[in-house]
Design an enzyme around this catalytic site. Structure first.
Site: not given
Length: 351
Positions: A5-7, A168-169
């Site tokens: 996951p993009k934090w 975020d993505g």
């Protein structure tokens, strides 16, 4: 590739050597004094000698009790007053999620492939077992291990679901890549959307002069019906233009310039919760926040990734003018609303 996951937080390098702990941003800006609760968590939960790459975040329960990342609350943690730092560490405490291992004990992992670094990281942090309270607040540890997968289908599902928790993505990392500071070896997959917004004003570029005026950023707005009153809310800026285009826009928009008293934002003379341009806050003291108001008659299409509250989280990107759109038709209802998702499920703190 390994997917994770993009934090949406502050990138942070954690250094621990016995009782000494330092938190630093990617560009070495010190963060230690702003997050005393994270320092305590590092001393309690992490190995005695370790360097980790990760992200600081603040998660708060929403009205349905689910946890969601709150970047605005995280930004407020950077404050000069020690008393406020202490208060915020209790009311909006931060957490740290680790996603890479740089050193452990006497061993440097910088030159080892990511697959090896990840395996060592999982072993070093295998003891972390945080829980959540009935109100959604985190109990116990504030240090977490970011999850990963090599399954593209699972990563695609994360990309769709996790945005509802404020992420975020997805980030994709080559399994054979060594750690390379200040170089981009990973691939960031972010959400991209478009919206039609109202042009409400502009700020001049920092290099602008009376002889050669240059536009710096376009100020964007969306209409919202507040008890039958249609109000124009500030939602962000678009700012990426070439020098030539900045000069052209100054000429192109000259006929729209109006007096602030005739502008929808003219009523704001002091700092306000919607951060209307031109008003001061404790973050902007001493900065020139003057802007040139424009009659809100033009509509443009912009590209953005996601919203933070009622504003674009990052700078929007200009796409095209929309002369076919009525400015008053540009409201919040056109924006995508991500399905809500509980951050506790991503962190593995909710069964």
């Amino acid at each position: 590739m390994s997917f994770e996951p993009k934090w949406d937080g502050f990138r942070c390098i954690v250094f621990r050597d016995g009782d000494e702990v330092e938190l630093a941003s990617r560009n070495t800006k010190p963060l230690t004094r702003y997050f005393p609760e994270v320092v305590e968590a590092v001393l309690r939960d992490l190995p005695e000698r370790v360097v980790l790459d990760g992200e600081l975040f603040v998660a708060l329960p929403t009205d349905d009790g689910q946890q969601r990342l709150q970047f605005d609350a995280l930004s407020e943690r950077i404050h000069p007053a020690k008393s406020r730092v202490t208060m915020l560490s209790e009311t909006t405490p931060a957490g740290f999620v680790a996603f890479d291992l740089l050193a452990l004990g006497d061993d440097s992992f910088l030159d080892r492939p990511f697959a090896e670094r990840r395996a060592a990281l999982e072993e070093a942090l295998a003891h972390l077992s945080p829980t959540t309270g009935s109100d959604g607040s985190m109990l116990g540890g504030r240090c977490h291990l970011s999850r990963t997968t090599d399954d593209v289908d699972e990563a695609t599902e994360w990309f769709t679901q996790f945005e509802g928790a404020g992420l975020d993505g997805v980030v994709a990392k080559p399994l054979d890549a060594v750690y390379t500071p200040n170089k981009r070896t990973m691939v960031k997959v972010k959400h991209v959307r478009t919206a039609d917004v109202v042009l409400a004003g502009y700020r001049e570029h920092k290099t602008s002069t009376p002889e050669k005026p240059l536009l710096g950023s376009l100020l964007l707005g969306l209409y919202d019906d507040v008890d039958g009153d249609l109000q124009l809310h500030h939602v962000g800026v678009a700012a990426s233009f070439t020098a030539a285009r900045r000069a052209e826009l100054m000429e192109e928009l000259a006929d729209l310039v109006c007096d602030l008293s005739e502008h929808p934002w003219g009523q704001w003379a002091i700092a306000n919760p919607d951060r209307v341009p031109g008003t001061q806050s404790r973050w902007s003291a001493g900065k020139d926040l003057a802007f040139t108001p424009l009659r809100p008659e033009r509509v443009l299409e912009v590209k953005y990734d996601h919203m933070e509250g009622r504003r674009f989280r990052h700078t929007a990107q200009f796409q095209r003018w929309r002369p076919d759109r009525d400015p008053h038709s540009c409201g919040y209802e056109q924006l995508d609303e991500p399905v809500r998702y509980d951050l506790a499920r991503i962190l593995g703190t909710d069964d």
